[in-house]
Motif scaffolding. Sequence first.
Motif, PDB file in Angstrom:
ATOM      1  N   VAL A 148       0.818  -1.200   0.000  1.00  0.00           N
ATOM      2  CA  VAL A 148       0.000   0.000   0.000  1.00  0.00           C
ATOM      3  C   VAL A 148       0.857   1.257   0.000  1.00  0.00           C
ATOM      4  O   VAL A 148       0.439   2.313  -0.446  1.00  0.00           O
ATOM      5  N   LEU A 149       2.090   1.151   0.468  1.00  0.00           N
ATOM      6  CA  LEU A 149       2.916   2.359   0.560  1.00  0.00           C
ATOM      7  C   LEU A 149       3.474   2.771  -0.796  1.00  0.00           C
ATOM      8  O   LEU A 149       4.083   3.812  -0.924  1.00  0.00           O
ATOM      9  N   ALA A 150       3.219   1.923  -1.817  1.00  0.00           N
ATOM     10  CA  ALA A 150       3.677   2.287  -3.158  1.00  0.00           C
ATOM     11  C   ALA A 150       2.505   2.650  -4.066  1.00  0.00           C
ATOM     12  O   ALA A 150       2.565   2.481  -5.266  1.00  0.00           O
ATOM     13  N   VAL A 151       1.431   3.143  -3.486  1.00  0.00           N
ATOM     14  CA  VAL A 151       0.258   3.511  -4.287  1.00  0.00           C
ATOM     15  C   VAL A 151       0.576   4.747  -5.130  1.00  0.00           C
ATOM     16  O   VAL A 151       1.003   5.773  -4.605  1.00  0.00           O
ATOM     17  N   ARG A 152       0.378   4.615  -6.449  1.00  0.00           N
ATOM     18  CA  ARG A 152       0.605   5.757  -7.325  1.00  0.00           C
ATOM     19  C   ARG A 152      -0.664   6.600  -7.387  1.00  0.00           C
ATOM     20  O   ARG A 152      -1.754   6.090  -7.122  1.00  0.00           O
ATOM     21  N   PRO A 153      -0.547   7.884  -7.765  1.00  0.00           N
ATOM     22  CA  PRO A 153      -1.763   8.727  -7.843  1.00  0.00           C
ATOM     23  C   PRO A 153      -2.819   8.104  -8.750  1.00  0.00           C
ATOM     24  O   PRO A 153      -4.001   8.092  -8.420  1.00  0.00           O
ATOM     25  N   SER A 154      -2.383   7.518  -9.880  1.00  0.00           N
ATOM     26  CA  SER A 154      -3.372   6.948 -10.811  1.00  0.00           C
ATOM     27  C   SER A 154      -4.132   5.798 -10.150  1.00  0.00           C
ATOM     28  O   SER A 154      -5.340   5.662 -10.322  1.00  0.00           O
TER      29      SER A 154
END
Lengths: 253, 286
Positions: free
Chosen positions: B126-132
């Motif tokens: 979850v800590l690598a969630v991109r804006p898209s």
Amino acid sequence: MRGDIFMLSAITVRNLNVSYHGNDAIQNVSFSVSPGKLVGIIGPNGAGKSTLLKALLELIPRDTGEIQMNGKGISEIRKHVAYVPQRSNIDWDFPITVIDTVLLGTYPNLGIFQRPKKKEKALAYDCLQKVGMGDYANRQIGELSGGQQQRVFMARALAQQADIFFLDEPFVGIDVSSEKAIVNILKELRDGGKTVLVVHHDLNKANDYFDELILLNKELIGVGEVEKVFRSEILAKAYNTQFPFLKEMEVQM
Amino acid sequence: MSFIDAVFQYGFLQKALLTSTMVGILCGVIGCFIILRGMALMGDAISHAVLPGVAISYALGINFFLGAVLTGVLTAIGIGFVSQNSRIKNDISIGIMFTAAFALGIVLITFMKSSTDLYHILFGNVLAVRPSDMWITLGIGMFILSTIYLFYKELLISSFDSTMSAAYGLPIKWIHYFLMTLLTMVTVASLQTVGIVLVVAMLITPAATAYLLTERLWIMLYLAAGFGVISSVIGLYFSFTYNLPSGATIVLVSTFLFIVTFAFSPKHGLLWRTLKSKRKKKALVH
């Protein structure tokens, strides 16, 4: 004679054939029911009684046959047919209250994005009162006894304000007073001109409850007024066994 | 630095928080319908069955959302087809179909990409969630919540009494497949927060917790969404603070909530039930 030719029949079935995976469930059944009749569908286990109800509603596909209700095809009249399923088909732990269960009966007459409003809620409450369950409105349905549950489902069918009522084994596993209450409501509906079909596996009381009988054992064995069908020689054909007690009853009748 | 300071300071943590909150709501709400329809296993199956779709989407360079919905729904159809056309029961059919889809997904992903991607898809990151990703999740969320709001009446009656629904003309088969589509969408939305393997926990556990607390479906929906959100936020806190995989911490928090409810729920809890039956027995003795 009442001039039956001119009277529209409530339900007409011609040459109905239904099979499951190539096994016959209903063979070549034809009959018609006039409006304002309380009709019992009787026959031994596996005779296709429930199957007949489901086929009438097109809940299961048929191989051949023509079905009309009030002169229309089922797709046109579905919303005016109330169906009470077998109690065993219901999840009684479902998070729903008694009054909300009855309210479901108003859904068929609501549009797709329409919600039940005050009018529908009042109707649901009236129907619940009619079956004598008004005090239980806010209980969860699983907290009721079998007979009470069946009365609630009867109330739901009433809330649909239908013309035709189908009940699948409504008297299985319920107490005597609930059975009486439901039979009285069915008779009231009949007296109000509604048509009621009841699957009933118990021959006991079949002659008390119904005006007409449909006797089924895959094929149609007999159909018509109770006095004509509820005879030992005809029943014996459906059940492949003798009914000595009936002979005594016939003597009394 | 405390978790709250970090949320204000780091954009990635804000995105993570927003995404996992949305996922908590969605899983809770869809989960209610899944457990009430007796389809908990189906939820597990569909969540695994999106894997080959995700792999194919990667390969084709399209949004993985499309591929996931495709393989998810195809698997649902395959499960229904096998159980309706043979003596194979539904749970057996589920066992065959979803493991097949999942195995295919593993092979495809291993062919195309490094195994770290597989690890993230399976267990979430979850800590690598991109804006898209965040916007997709929000979009899916809005769509699903508004659909459930609009079709609440139909979903309620077809979940409770499918025979009556069919009798008055509801297309119950379509409703089933529609729900399966929503389920795959939720799974995809949850990929980064909890990962494929643990999505089923987020679908079932908060809904089951809510099920023990109420007798009304709409309250159950709100409660399940609430439990989903609490699990996501607290789980994210543990994930961030102790550097643990977010999927695992979120699921453990929701399990904790379930256990507490199972023990202490006013009506269906273990403690209350035992007390009640003891009191009854005592009353009979005296």
